[in-house]
Design a protein around this motif. Structure first.
Motif, mmCIF file in Angstrom:
data_model
loop_
_atom_site.group_PDB
_atom_site.id
_atom_site.type_symbol
_atom_site.label_atom_id
_atom_site.label_comp_id
_atom_site.label_asym_id
_atom_site.label_seq_id
_atom_site.Cartn_x
_atom_site.Cartn_y
_atom_site.Cartn_z
ATOM 1 N N GLN A 135 0.993 6.848 -6.606
ATOM 2 C CA GLN A 135 -0.721 7.486 -7.123
ATOM 3 C C GLN A 135 0.116 9.171 -6.840
ATOM 4 O O GLN A 135 -0.609 9.895 -8.141
ATOM 5 N N ARG A 136 0.604 8.935 -5.603
ATOM 6 C CA ARG A 136 1.149 10.949 -5.615
ATOM 7 C C ARG A 136 2.280 10.877 -6.646
ATOM 8 O O ARG A 136 2.742 12.554 -7.276
ATOM 9 N N ARG A 193 -10.423 10.409 -5.266
ATOM 10 C CA ARG A 193 -9.750 10.229 -4.025
ATOM 11 C C ARG A 193 -9.831 8.251 -4.096
ATOM 12 O O ARG A 193 -11.109 7.639 -4.757
ATOM 13 N N TRP A 194 -9.067 7.970 -2.554
ATOM 14 C CA TRP A 194 -9.407 6.315 -2.250
ATOM 15 C C TRP A 194 -10.380 6.219 -1.409
ATOM 16 O O TRP A 194 -10.840 7.155 -0.366
ATOM 17 N N TRP A 223 -3.668 10.110 -10.617
ATOM 18 C CA TRP A 223 -5.002 9.362 -10.575
ATOM 19 C C TRP A 223 -5.536 8.335 -11.797
ATOM 20 O O TRP A 223 -5.704 7.494 -11.945
ATOM 21 N N LEU A 280 -9.337 2.817 1.989
ATOM 22 C CA LEU A 280 -8.762 3.097 3.326
ATOM 23 C C LEU A 280 -8.968 2.318 4.841
ATOM 24 O O LEU A 280 -7.511 2.327 4.938
ATOM 25 N N TRP A 300 -10.679 1.095 -6.500
ATOM 26 C CA TRP A 300 -10.113 1.737 -5.306
ATOM 27 C C TRP A 300 -10.632 2.912 -4.752
ATOM 28 O O TRP A 300 -10.699 3.694 -4.217
ATOM 29 N N THR A 351 0.873 4.235 -2.752
ATOM 30 C CA THR A 351 -0.248 5.415 -2.797
ATOM 31 C C THR A 351 1.456 6.239 -3.095
ATOM 32 O O THR A 351 1.098 7.562 -3.673
ATOM 33 N N TRP A 391 0.851 -1.633 -0.265
ATOM 34 C CA TRP A 391 0.068 -0.165 0.178
ATOM 35 C C TRP A 391 1.099 1.314 -0.051
ATOM 36 O O TRP A 391 0.459 2.135 -0.511
#
Length: 170
Positions: free
Chosen positions: A52-53, A94-95, A57, A100, A85, A49, A45
């Motif tokens: 993704q950053r 957003r997730w 997206w 989350l 997700w 993330t 995870w």
């Protein structure tokens, strides 16, 4: 990778082997290996993330970045999985809260029941009454046999929730 992403399976297996009584039916078939990968482990995870950053997206971009970083681990992750997700609200991605929550649990499985719920799972007051009755008898020094314990359980259920005797599992 699927087996490594689920460490609770190995812990459960070791506990069962340690607690297993040597008498009784022997295990005939070996345990099945895990089939699905838990992408919500802390390691994976954190990588997801971070990707993704870095790339935004785009589902395909996230998967492409993850495979570039660690192909062996993320080769089975698909953009369709990542799409499940993510939620879009008012044009912003957003997730999902569910994802989350699962990611915050990390390696912990979604439940601690270990299988099918028992018939008394929805009746904690009955379980508490049974436990307290048996504890009082034990503290009083009364001999408790299997037959005595069984009779006490049946009596308490008969008085407080007789409909449980009608319950059928699927």
């Amino acid at each position: 990778i699927a087996e490594a992403s689920r460490p609770a399976r190995e812990i459960t297996r070791k506990v069962k082997e340690k607690m297993r009584d040597p008498s009784g039916r022997k295990k005939k078939n070996p345990d099945r290996r895990a089939k699905y990968i838990n992408w919500m482990t802390p390691f994976s995870w954190a990588c997801i993330t971070a990707a993704q950053r870095k790339v935004g997206w785009g589902y395909t971009d996230i998967v492409r970045e993850l495979r570039r970083v660690n192909y062996d681990f993320f080769q089975h992750l698909t953009p369709q999985t990542v799409k499940g997700w993510v939620e879009k609200i008012d044009g912003f991605s957003r997730w999902t809260p569910n994802v989350l929550a699962r990611a915050s649990k990390g390696n912990i499985p979604g439940h601690n029941k270990g299988g099918r719920r028992g018939v008394l799972a929805g009746h904690p007051e009955i379980v508490e009454q049974i436990v307290s009755q048996l504890a009082e008898l034990r503290d009083a020094g009364a001999p408790l046999s299997l037959a005595t314990v069984r009779c006490i359980i049946i009596a308490i259920i008969t008085v407080h929730a007789p409909e449980l005797f009608e319950y059928r599992f699927k």
